[in-house]
Design a protein around this motif. Structure first.
Motif, PDB file in Angstrom:
ATOM      1  N   VAL B  72       0.846  -1.199   0.000  1.00 51.21           N
ATOM      2  CA  VAL B  72       0.000   0.000   0.000  1.00 51.21           C
ATOM      3  C   VAL B  72       0.880   1.248   0.000  1.00 51.21           C
ATOM      4  O   VAL B  72       0.673   2.186  -0.775  1.00 51.21           O
ATOM      5  N   MET B  73       1.903   1.229   0.841  1.00 53.49           N
ATOM      6  CA  MET B  73       2.791   2.393   0.917  1.00 53.49           C
ATOM      7  C   MET B  73       3.517   2.619  -0.401  1.00 53.49           C
ATOM      8  O   MET B  73       3.742   3.747  -0.817  1.00 53.49           O
ATOM      9  N   LEU B  74       3.850   1.529  -1.049  1.00 52.31           N
ATOM     10  CA  LEU B  74       4.607   1.609  -2.298  1.00 52.31           C
ATOM     11  C   LEU B  74       3.802   2.340  -3.370  1.00 52.31           C
ATOM     12  O   LEU B  74       4.349   3.022  -4.226  1.00 52.31           O
ATOM     13  N   VAL B  75       2.483   2.193  -3.302  1.00 50.44           N
ATOM     14  CA  VAL B  75       1.649   2.878  -4.282  1.00 50.44           C
ATOM     15  C   VAL B  75       1.381   4.312  -3.829  1.00 50.44           C
ATOM     16  O   VAL B  75       1.560   5.259  -4.587  1.00 50.44           O
ATOM     17  N   VAL B  76       0.975   4.461  -2.564  1.00 51.55           N
ATOM     18  CA  VAL B  76       0.464   5.755  -2.121  1.00 51.55           C
ATOM     19  C   VAL B  76       1.583   6.781  -1.912  1.00 51.55           C
ATOM     20  O   VAL B  76       1.492   7.910  -2.392  1.00 51.55           O
ATOM     21  N   VAL B  77       2.642   6.381  -1.213  1.00 47.90           N
ATOM     22  CA  VAL B  77       3.649   7.379  -0.828  1.00 47.90           C
ATOM     23  C   VAL B  77       4.305   8.050  -2.046  1.00 47.90           C
ATOM     24  O   VAL B  77       4.331   9.285  -2.126  1.00 47.90           O
ATOM     25  N   PRO B  78       4.814   7.290  -3.032  1.00 54.48           N
ATOM     26  CA  PRO B  78       5.422   7.985  -4.180  1.00 54.48           C
ATOM     27  C   PRO B  78       4.414   8.832  -4.949  1.00 54.48           C
ATOM     28  O   PRO B  78       4.713   9.978  -5.301  1.00 54.48           O
ATOM     29  N   LEU B  79       3.214   8.295  -5.192  1.00 52.00           N
ATOM     30  CA  LEU B  79       2.236   9.049  -5.987  1.00 52.00           C
ATOM     31  C   LEU B  79       1.907  10.379  -5.328  1.00 52.00           C
ATOM     32  O   LEU B  79       1.972  11.437  -5.974  1.00 52.00           O
ATOM     33  N   VAL B  80       1.568  10.323  -4.053  1.00 53.45           N
ATOM     34  CA  VAL B  80       1.143  11.548  -3.385  1.00 53.45           C
ATOM     35  C   VAL B  80       2.324  12.517  -3.234  1.00 53.45           C
ATOM     36  O   VAL B  80       2.196  13.713  -3.493  1.00 53.45           O
ATOM     37  N   THR B  81       3.489  11.976  -2.843  1.00 54.91           N
ATOM     38  CA  THR B  81       4.641  12.860  -2.653  1.00 54.91           C
ATOM     39  C   THR B  81       5.002  13.556  -3.955  1.00 54.91           C
ATOM     40  O   THR B  81       5.227  14.775  -3.986  1.00 54.91           O
ATOM     41  N   ILE B  82       5.063  12.791  -5.032  1.00 58.40           N
ATOM     42  CA  ILE B  82       5.445  13.391  -6.312  1.00 58.40           C
ATOM     43  C   ILE B  82       4.373  14.356  -6.783  1.00 58.40           C
ATOM     44  O   ILE B  82       4.669  15.446  -7.297  1.00 58.40           O
ATOM     45  N   GLY B  83       3.102  13.991  -6.566  1.00 58.03           N
ATOM     46  CA  GLY B  83       2.005  14.880  -6.950  1.00 58.03           C
ATOM     47  C   GLY B  83       2.135  16.232  -6.254  1.00 58.03           C
ATOM     48  O   GLY B  83       2.146  17.283  -6.901  1.00 58.03           O
ATOM     49  N   ILE B  84       2.291  16.172  -4.932  1.00 60.24           N
ATOM     50  CA  ILE B  84       2.386  17.435  -4.182  1.00 60.24           C
ATOM     51  C   ILE B  84       3.674  18.169  -4.556  1.00 60.24           C
ATOM     52  O   ILE B  84       3.679  19.390  -4.746  1.00 60.24           O
ATOM     53  N   GLY B  85       4.774  17.415  -4.687  1.00 57.69           N
ATOM     54  CA  GLY B  85       6.058  18.019  -5.023  1.00 57.69           C
ATOM     55  C   GLY B  85       5.992  18.777  -6.346  1.00 57.69           C
ATOM     56  O   GLY B  85       6.434  19.918  -6.452  1.00 57.69           O
ATOM     57  N   LEU B  86       5.409  18.115  -7.348  1.00 53.88           N
ATOM     58  CA  LEU B  86       5.304  18.760  -8.663  1.00 53.88           C
ATOM     59  C   LEU B  86       4.404  19.984  -8.607  1.00 53.88           C
ATOM     60  O   LEU B  86       4.710  21.029  -9.184  1.00 53.88           O
ATOM     61  N   PHE B  87       3.308  19.839  -7.874  1.00 56.42           N
ATOM     62  CA  PHE B  87       2.374  20.955  -7.782  1.00 56.42           C
ATOM     63  C   PHE B  87       3.066  22.172  -7.160  1.00 56.42           C
ATOM     64  O   PHE B  87       3.043  23.274  -7.716  1.00 56.42           O
ATOM     65  N   LEU B  88       3.730  21.940  -6.021  1.00 55.38           N
ATOM     66  CA  LEU B  88       4.366  23.071  -5.335  1.00 55.38           C
ATOM     67  C   LEU B  88       5.494  23.657  -6.178  1.00 55.38           C
ATOM     68  O   LEU B  88       5.631  24.881  -6.291  1.00 55.38           O
TER      69      LEU B  88
END
Lengths: 441, 302
Positions: B72-88
């Motif tokens: 679960v972490m393998l899917v959620v953590v990279p997706l959300v982190t990269i999503g927020i990172g790119l957005f910011l």
């Protein structure tokens, strides 16, 4: 040593002649290496025992090390067969004792137990120990470790708080539930517990089960007997704790509190009762308000058909000393322990550490703090009725399964029957597992 | 001349190679061997048990919990982190008026986002443990302050929330680094490309999708690998913050924690090594897959 191989006896050349004055046959000038866990009690008391040793054997050079990470420091030395002569295998990173024993890394301490006590004429070391202490360190009928402190588990409350409200600490579970209703009505949470580590609330639960089922129940559990966890005593105790949670008698949020947070909430009067071992008083030293006067009481009985009386206490010795099987100076190691377990050194320890040592009469004549005094009184009242479960040290994975299940039980996510079923399953799988060494008592 | 160059190369590489073999490859090899034995960690001897340890992994319910949570972490953590990172990161470059500049003070934001990176993960875990405290914690306190008492929870003690709470901390602690990484990548995109897109009438979203994202793809790929490896670990945060730890009842168990417990608390180094080897192959597979898929994408772009 030259040309020594793994089979040669590392202790060769390090034993002297046995005599009345030197019952363990110590070679007077053999060096002694002592490794002590330096935790809450420090290691001054162990250094004092070292002083006794050098007084008797001035030629012996003592290498004393007080460490916190015993396991990390000693694991490679056990593997390399060059362990120290005495080890206090305690603390969070201690070596798993069952594993050490199964790997034949620990010396038989029978000789030491049968040797005359250091400063009590006419008694052997065995005679000076509190009930259960020898058993706690016995594996397959051989005494392998000797524990220095004596821990008693129970329920803690503030004496002035109870007195001011006119509450008396209950002796039966029914009285406990009645009292909890009163406490709750007074605007205080009746109980809290160290939710982050569910083993804390396990102790009163298992203690209550033992009071119903007696030693037979405790032994059945430890010996991994089929259906041991389905005994009425255990299911009844589980029901009691489910009831406690179900009636809202546990401070809300306790399930996520660490031991320091839960104990602080109790010290601040947010909850009236907390389960803990006898180290609580010294652990809470810095945060307990003045005149708090904490007192430990035994767990109430749930049934009147008692296996043990209500005064019985769960007690076990800890601060586990051992002499490695491959030690260079095992006789010196045992002699050192004989001095450490002497009355004078135990007394000094009780005074400085505020904890009961495993030696009878060590607190005689001392003025004890409220908590420690209540612990000593509880031990006296229990007499020979002290008990302890051994499965925690024998089968660590089973202990984890019990902790997890009890955490779920007191958070109302499983029932008492489900609790006993899932622990029984875990116990059965350990019983079946041929890679786990089994012990019986 | 050529001969001399070879000598130089060999001279430069061999010491590094030797160090790598001694300190990286040989421990791996030892772990592979230990995973086939019943080594206890305290005795000098171990018995060969073949694939027995691996066979047990399948029946170890706590280990299976760990695998599930890590997945679960393998899917959620990279997706959300990269999503927020790119957005910011893109807001700091394109979020200003007209989409040409970053929003005001973007440099300061960058520093603030990077803050968590300066703290050790253990410190972060301890701090967030306080934040999540159900009675005195910042999170429930804020909810109560806003009158949202109904939303207060025992964050780390509820099986359905504990893993989410842990992942939130992992994401919080790593977003800043990726904001800075992506910012650097966006900085290296020629200004003219954005201006051309603007002249062609592209909005912010279109600019981000058609210009920014394709040109920072490489950085995103690398971020996936790094975050994936971090998500497969997560040991420190779980060990410090959670009930049990790893609980309640296995809800936040991770492979690293199972491995640690078996090795250092239960004295089952052989079995723990088998877990380590399994984790090694999972990480390796992840890295190969992520980088492979990256290579293909690049070919399509070319």
């Amino acid at each position: 040593m030259t040309g020594g191989d793994d089979d040669s006896d590392p202790a060769a050349g390090n034993s002297g002649t046995k005599s009345a004055d030197n019952p363990l046959g110590v070679k007077a000038d053999a060096p002694l290496e002592v490794v002590i866990f330096k935790g809450g009690y420090g290691d001054e008391y162990a250094k004092k025992a070292g002083t006794l040793y050098t007084q008797k054997y001035p030629a012996a050079k003592i290498d004393h090390q007080g460490l916190q990470k015993i396991g990390e420091a000693l694991q490679p030395r056990f593997v390399a067969n060059t362990p120290p002569d005495v080890v206090d295998n305690t603390g969070a990173s201690r070596l798993d004792i069952a594993t050490l024993v199964a790997s034949k890394q620990v010396s038989d301490l029978s000789q030491l137990l049968d040797a005359p006590a250091f400063d009590e004429p006419g008694k052997t070391v065995r005679d000076t120990l509190l009930p259960g202490v020898v058993d706690d360190g016995t594996f397959d009928k051989v005494p392998l470790t000797l524990n220095f402190t004596y821990t008693v588990w129970g329920l803690w409350y503030s004496k002035p708080l109870f007195a001011s409200k006119g509450w008396t600490f209950p002796k039966t579970w029914d009285e406990m539930l009645t009292l909890c209703a009163t406490i709750k009505a007074a605007g205080i949470a009746p109980w809290t517990y160290q939710g982050k580590y569910p083993e804390y609330i396990n102790d009163p639960l298992l203690g209550m089960a033992a009071k119903t089922g007696g030693l037979a129940l405790v032994k059945a559990v430890d010996n991994l007997e089929p259906n041991a966890w389905k005994a009425p005593g255990l299911i009844g105790a589980a029901e009691a704790f489910a009831e406690l949670a179900g009636k809202g008698y546990i401070l809300s949020g306790s399930e996520a509190l660490s031991h320091t947070e839960a104990q602080a909430a109790w010290s601040q009067g947010k909850a009236a009762i907390i389960p803990c071992g006898s180290w609580l008083e010294s652990e809470q030293k810095g945060v307990t308000p003045p005149n708090f006067e904490m007192v430990m009481a035994p767990v109430p009985s749930r049934t009147s058909s008692e296996g043990f009386k209500q005064t019985a206490v769960q007690a076990a010795s800890s601060e586990s000393y051992l002499v490695p099987a491959k030690a260079k100076n095992p006789a010196g190691g045992m002699e050192y322990l004989r001095m450490l377990f002497s009355k004078q050194s135990a007394k000094a320890f009780a005074e400085s550490a505020g904890t009961l040592p495993a030696i009878t009469g060590a607190t005689d004549g001392l003025t004890l703090s409220s908590g420690l005094g209540s612990v000593r009184d509880a031990v006296t009242a229990a007499g020979s009725e002290t008990f302890t479960y051994r499965f925690r040290t024998w089968y660590a994975p089973l202990a984890k399964a019990v902790d997890d299940a009890t955490g779920e039980l007191v958070n109302k996510r499983i029932t008492a029957v489900q609790w006993s079923d899932r622990i029984q399953k875990a116990a059965d799988s350990i019983a079946k597992d041929s890679s786990v060494k089994k012990y019986t008592r | 001349m050529k001969h001399g160059r070879w000598r130089f190369l060999v001279g430069a590489l061999v010491p590094a190679l030797v160090l790598h073999v001694v300190f990286v490859l040989s421990p791996y090899a030892q772990a592979f061997y230990l995973s086939l034995t019943d080594w206890t960690g305290v005795a000098g001897e171990a018995h060969f048990v073949g694939a027995g340890n691996y066979a047990r992994l399948g029946g170890d319910s706590l280990f299976l919990d760990a695998v599930r949570n890590n997945a679960v972490m393998l899917v959620v953590v990279p997706l959300v982190t990269i999503g927020i990172g790119l957005f910011l990161a893109s807001m700091m470059h394109l979020g200003g008026r007209g989409g040409r500049r970053g929003i005001a003070g973007s440099g300061a934001y960058q520093i603030v986002y990077f803050f968590p990176q300066l703290l050790s993960l253990v410190v972060i875990a301890v701090l967030w443990g306080f934040v999540y405290n159900p009675n005195t914690g910042l999170l429930n306190g804020a909810l109560r302050g806003l009158g949202l008492d109904g939303l207060t929870r025992s964050w780390l003690a509820s099986p359905s929330l504990a893993l989410i709470a842990v992942m939130a901390v992992l994401i919080w602690s790593s977003v800043g680094f990726y904001v800075v990484l992506f910012s650097a990548a966006i900085d290296s995109i020629p200004r003219e490309l954005f201006e051309a897109a603007l002249l062609d009438g592209a909005g912010r979203w279109a600019t981000f999708r058609r210009v920014t994202l394709p040109l920072v793809r490489d950085s995103v790929q690398v971020a996936f690998v790094y975050l994936g490896i971090a998500a497969l670990d997560a040991f420190a945060v779980v060990q410090v913050m959670t009930v049990g730890p790893g609980g309640p009842d296995g809800a936040t168990e991770v492979i690293g924690l199972s491995l640690y417990r078996n090795a250092f608390q239960y004295g089952k180094f052989g079995y723990a090594s088998a877990m380590g080897v399994a984790l090694f192959f999972a990480t390796l597979t992840l890295a190969v897959l992520a980088l492979r898929s990256g290579r293909k994408e690049r070919l399509e772009l070319a």
